[in-house]
Motif scaffolding. Structure first.
Motif, mmCIF file in Angstrom:
data_model
loop_
_atom_site.group_PDB
_atom_site.id
_atom_site.type_symbol
_atom_site.label_atom_id
_atom_site.label_comp_id
_atom_site.label_asym_id
_atom_site.label_seq_id
_atom_site.Cartn_x
_atom_site.Cartn_y
_atom_site.Cartn_z
ATOM 1 N N ALA A 18 -24.054 34.078 111.723
ATOM 2 C CA ALA A 18 -24.958 33.103 111.118
ATOM 3 C C ALA A 18 -24.258 32.356 109.987
ATOM 4 O O ALA A 18 -23.308 32.864 109.382
ATOM 5 C CB ALA A 18 -26.195 33.812 110.579
ATOM 6 N N PRO A 19 -24.732 31.139 109.656
ATOM 7 C CA PRO A 19 -24.178 30.420 108.503
ATOM 8 C C PRO A 19 -24.553 31.099 107.193
ATOM 9 O O PRO A 19 -25.418 31.977 107.159
ATOM 10 C CB PRO A 19 -24.820 29.033 108.609
ATOM 11 N N GLU A 20 -23.902 30.698 106.120
ATOM 12 C CA GLU A 20 -24.226 31.233 104.794
ATOM 13 C C GLU A 20 -25.697 30.958 104.468
ATOM 14 O O GLU A 20 -26.228 29.908 104.805
ATOM 15 C CB GLU A 20 -23.341 30.579 103.726
ATOM 16 N N PRO A 21 -26.377 31.903 103.808
ATOM 17 C CA PRO A 21 -27.797 31.697 103.502
ATOM 18 C C PRO A 21 -28.006 30.653 102.405
ATOM 19 O O PRO A 21 -27.173 30.494 101.514
ATOM 20 C CB PRO A 21 -28.247 33.077 103.025
ATOM 21 N N THR A 22 -29.135 29.961 102.495
ATOM 22 C CA THR A 22 -29.498 28.998 101.453
ATOM 23 C C THR A 22 -30.306 29.670 100.348
ATOM 24 O O THR A 22 -30.555 29.069 99.305
ATOM 25 C CB THR A 22 -30.334 27.851 102.053
ATOM 26 N N GLU A 23 -30.722 30.910 100.588
ATOM 27 C CA GLU A 23 -31.502 31.688 99.631
ATOM 28 C C GLU A 23 -31.097 33.139 99.808
ATOM 29 O O GLU A 23 -30.780 33.559 100.924
ATOM 30 C CB GLU A 23 -32.995 31.494 99.924
ATOM 31 N N THR A 24 -31.091 33.920 98.735
ATOM 32 C CA THR A 24 -30.659 35.308 98.871
ATOM 33 C C THR A 24 -31.735 36.274 98.393
ATOM 34 O O THR A 24 -32.434 36.020 97.410
ATOM 35 C CB THR A 24 -29.359 35.579 98.085
ATOM 36 N N PHE A 25 -31.853 37.381 99.127
ATOM 37 C CA PHE A 25 -32.725 38.493 98.769
ATOM 38 C C PHE A 25 -31.884 39.759 98.809
ATOM 39 O O PHE A 25 -30.966 39.873 99.626
ATOM 40 C CB PHE A 25 -33.887 38.613 99.755
ATOM 41 N N ASP A 26 -32.205 40.709 97.950
ATOM 42 C CA ASP A 26 -31.462 41.972 97.945
ATOM 43 C C ASP A 26 -31.858 42.853 99.119
ATOM 44 O O ASP A 26 -31.010 43.479 99.761
ATOM 45 C CB ASP A 26 -31.714 42.722 96.628
ATOM 46 N N ILE A 27 -33.162 42.902 99.399
ATOM 47 C CA ILE A 27 -33.683 43.801 100.429
ATOM 48 C C ILE A 27 -34.619 43.008 101.330
ATOM 49 O O ILE A 27 -35.521 42.310 100.851
ATOM 50 C CB ILE A 27 -34.449 44.986 99.803
ATOM 51 N N ILE A 28 -34.403 43.124 102.646
ATOM 52 C CA ILE A 28 -35.260 42.449 103.622
ATOM 53 C C ILE A 28 -35.883 43.505 104.527
ATOM 54 O O ILE A 28 -35.172 44.295 105.158
ATOM 55 C CB ILE A 28 -34.464 41.437 104.473
ATOM 56 N N ALA A 29 -37.216 43.532 104.575
ATOM 57 C CA ALA A 29 -37.934 44.395 105.509
ATOM 58 C C ALA A 29 -38.569 43.505 106.569
ATOM 59 O O ALA A 29 -39.249 42.528 106.239
ATOM 60 C CB ALA A 29 -39.002 45.208 104.792
ATOM 61 N N SER A 30 -38.349 43.821 107.835
ATOM 62 C CA SER A 30 -38.852 42.968 108.920
ATOM 63 C C SER A 30 -39.493 43.822 109.997
ATOM 64 O O SER A 30 -39.052 44.939 110.269
ATOM 65 C CB SER A 30 -37.717 42.128 109.503
ATOM 66 N N ALA A 31 -40.527 43.233 110.626
ATOM 67 C CA ALA A 31 -41.299 43.969 111.625
ATOM 68 C C ALA A 31 -41.220 43.339 113.001
ATOM 69 O O ALA A 31 -42.120 43.503 113.812
ATOM 70 C CB ALA A 31 -42.752 44.070 111.178
ATOM 71 N N GLY A 32 -40.138 42.581 113.287
ATOM 72 C CA GLY A 32 -40.009 41.964 114.608
ATOM 73 C C GLY A 32 -41.172 41.036 114.871
ATOM 74 O O GLY A 32 -41.559 40.239 114.015
ATOM 75 N N GLY A 33 -41.776 41.169 116.063
ATOM 76 C CA GLY A 33 -42.944 40.346 116.398
ATOM 77 C C GLY A 33 -44.132 40.632 115.506
ATOM 78 O O GLY A 33 -44.974 39.777 115.286
ATOM 79 N N GLY A 34 -44.210 41.871 115.017
ATOM 80 C CA GLY A 34 -45.255 42.205 114.054
ATOM 81 C C GLY A 34 -46.458 42.917 114.622
ATOM 82 O O GLY A 34 -47.319 43.364 113.873
ATOM 83 N N ALA A 35 -46.526 43.032 115.951
ATOM 84 C CA ALA A 35 -47.708 43.642 116.560
ATOM 85 C C ALA A 35 -47.906 45.086 116.089
ATOM 86 O O ALA A 35 -49.036 45.575 116.020
ATOM 87 C CB ALA A 35 -47.600 43.599 118.077
ATOM 88 N N VAL A 36 -46.829 45.765 115.749
ATOM 89 C CA VAL A 36 -46.937 47.180 115.348
ATOM 90 C C VAL A 36 -46.231 47.438 114.011
ATOM 91 O O VAL A 36 -45.832 48.551 113.727
ATOM 92 C CB VAL A 36 -46.338 48.104 116.438
ATOM 93 N N GLY A 37 -46.116 46.399 113.170
ATOM 94 C CA GLY A 37 -45.285 46.534 111.980
ATOM 95 C C GLY A 37 -45.995 46.673 110.655
ATOM 96 O O GLY A 37 -45.352 46.675 109.599
ATOM 97 N N ALA A 38 -47.330 46.801 110.648
ATOM 98 C CA ALA A 38 -48.062 46.797 109.377
ATOM 99 C C ALA A 38 -47.652 47.959 108.466
ATOM 100 O O ALA A 38 -47.497 47.780 107.255
ATOM 101 C CB ALA A 38 -49.565 46.846 109.643
ATOM 102 N N GLU A 39 -47.457 49.149 109.052
ATOM 103 C CA GLU A 39 -47.127 50.318 108.218
ATOM 104 C C GLU A 39 -45.735 50.181 107.616
ATOM 105 O O GLU A 39 -45.509 50.539 106.459
ATOM 106 C CB GLU A 39 -47.244 51.598 109.041
ATOM 107 N N LEU A 40 -44.793 49.653 108.394
ATOM 108 C CA LEU A 40 -43.436 49.454 107.881
ATOM 109 C C LEU A 40 -43.445 48.490 106.689
ATOM 110 O O LEU A 40 -42.865 48.777 105.633
ATOM 111 C CB LEU A 40 -42.543 48.920 109.006
ATOM 112 N N ILE A 41 -44.108 47.350 106.860
ATOM 113 C CA ILE A 41 -44.154 46.357 105.792
ATOM 114 C C ILE A 41 -44.932 46.888 104.590
ATOM 115 O O ILE A 41 -44.549 46.678 103.432
ATOM 116 C CB ILE A 41 -44.773 45.034 106.304
ATOM 117 N N GLY A 42 -46.016 47.622 104.834
ATOM 118 C CA GLY A 42 -46.797 48.194 103.743
ATOM 119 C C GLY A 42 -46.004 49.196 102.924
ATOM 120 O O GLY A 42 -46.052 49.185 101.677
ATOM 121 N N ALA A 43 -45.245 50.051 103.605
ATOM 122 C CA ALA A 43 -44.432 51.038 102.891
ATOM 123 C C ALA A 43 -43.336 50.358 102.087
ATOM 124 O O ALA A 43 -43.013 50.776 100.958
ATOM 125 C CB ALA A 43 -43.826 52.029 103.887
ATOM 126 N N ALA A 44 -42.754 49.302 102.637
ATOM 127 C CA ALA A 44 -41.718 48.565 101.908
ATOM 128 C C ALA A 44 -42.295 47.882 100.674
ATOM 129 O O ALA A 44 -41.681 47.868 99.594
ATOM 130 C CB ALA A 44 -41.073 47.533 102.832
#
Length: 393
Positions: A207-233
């Motif tokens: 990928a190209p260099e980011p235009t914005e930076t974050f230290d930690i990224i939590a992602s849930a893919g499509g999101g259909a089953v990701g609420a607990e992962l994002i909530g814990a993060a």
């Protein structure tokens, strides 16, 4: 080839996604690489439309969509959720056969089948018969990911082997054999070993260099089953230093009520979004990623030096993501947290460990599977052409 050496080889690529977009995303990367290599590519899709796929330069045939009617993938429903009846399926099968005859391909690729997509036999078995009757007969290839779902019903592996032996010229395994081999999750691999061709992992280009930076990224893919992962993060962010910037990518399919709940009382250092088009670039700039262990997510991660915390999806007896995550952990490329019983404390400890671990540097796995698939197919066509010109003695 049907019309001489000078025409672009024609590819007919069947892709059926039933839940999520992983299959069509991988197939689209392969189709795009084939177009870039000079092939004339027709992708036949059978699921609900996904914006951005299959991609520019690819001819498409969209069959009337079907989806999985239940979590066990045993039934099919139409786009409105109604059970797919016999007349509907017969009409769809005829559209597929018409598209095949119109395309007159040199090569047919079936994504997942016969290792998966048994629900689609109502149209794929007639397609195999049409391929066998075609003059000249096109090459038939199976396109399959490196790790299959285990715990399959008795007899299915033998059925798969029979179909491969009777109809398929090759099985393209989209993985690096130094990382995981097909026999690790498909016990009868030795019976079709002569058909296997490993392409490398189908990962995106760097990928190209980011235009914005974050230290930690939590992602849930499509999101259909990701609420607990994002909530814990989100809760873990409140337990860690406030100068760490967090991005939570909830996914487009996360239910609206869950998204609204997550949006409340987020700390100032936490940004919550459903989707970021520049996600691969953002990963490149991050120190730590928290995600599931799907094929495409891991492909994105392996193009970066970001430390990976993986939470494999295990609901419904799923085994694929656990196998992938454990292999990555064994190579020192990831840490694993359990999906069941996940807490903010688990996430906090894993992030603290990751932040104190040096960047892992370049990955030695083969990530150029899309481009190598094109090279393999071009080589097969050239070999077939050469053989057809050998005079009969």
């Amino acid at each position: 080839m049907a019309e001489g050496v000078m025409t672009a080889p024609r590819i007919f690529f069947y892709v059926q996604h039933l839940l999520g977009i992983g299959h069509i995303a991988r197939a689209s990367r392969i189709a795009n690489a084939l177009v870039k290599d000079g092939f004339d590519v027709t992708v036949v899709t059978g699921g609900l439309p996904v914006p951005g796929f299959p991609g520019e330069g690819v001819k498409t045939v969209a069959l009337p969509a079907v989806v999985a009617s239940n979590s066990g993938f045993s039934g099919l429903a139409d786009a409105d959720g109604r059970p797919a009846g016999e007349d509907f399926l017969h009409a769809r099968c005829q559209l597929l056969l018409d598209a095949f005859h119109a395309a007159r391909p040199d090569v047919v690729i079936t994504e997942a089948f016969p290792f998966g997509r048994r629900q689609m036999r109502f149209e794929l078995l007639p397609l195999l018969e049409a391929i066998e009757r075609a003059e000249p007969r096109p090459k038939l290839l199976s396109s399959v990911r490196d790790i299959l779902q285990e715990n399959r019903k008795a007899g299915r592996d033998a059925e798969t082997v029979t179909l491969v032996k009777d109809h398929f010229d090759a099985v393209l395994v989209h993985g690096d054999p130094g990382f995981v081999r097909l026999e690790d999750t498909f016990p009868l691999t030795s019976e079709i070993a002569d058909r296997l061709l490993y392409t490398g992992l189908v990962a995106p280009p760097p990928a190209p260099e980011p235009t914005e930076t974050f230290d930690i990224i939590a992602s849930a893919g499509g999101g259909a089953v990701g609420a607990e992962l994002i909530g814990a993060a989100k809760e873990a962010a409140a337990l860690l230093p406030a100068d760490l910037r967090w991005l939570l990518v909830a996914g487009p399919n996360l239910p609206e009520a869950d998204f609204a709940k997550l949006s409340g009382d987020a700390a100032p250092n936490v940004t919550l979004v459903r989707f970021r088009k520049d996600f691969p670039s953002l990963l490149r700039g991050a120190k730590v990623s928290i995600s599931q262990a799907g094929y495409n997510t891991v492909g994105d991660l392996l193009r970066t030096e970001c430390r990976a915390i993986l939470i494999p999806f295990v609901a419904g007896g799923e085994t694929e993501q656990t196998v992938r995550a454990e292999r990555l952990q064994a190579l020192g490329l990831a840490d694993i947290l359990p999906e069941n019983g996940l807490t903010s404390g688990h996430v906090k400890e894993a992030v603290e460990k990751a932040l104190t671990t040096p960047p892992r540097g370049s990955v030695l796995l083969d990530l150029d599977g899309a481009e190598k698939t094109a090279l393999i197919i071009r080589s097969m066509i050239a070999e077939s052409l050469a053989q057809s010109k050998i005079p009969v003695v």
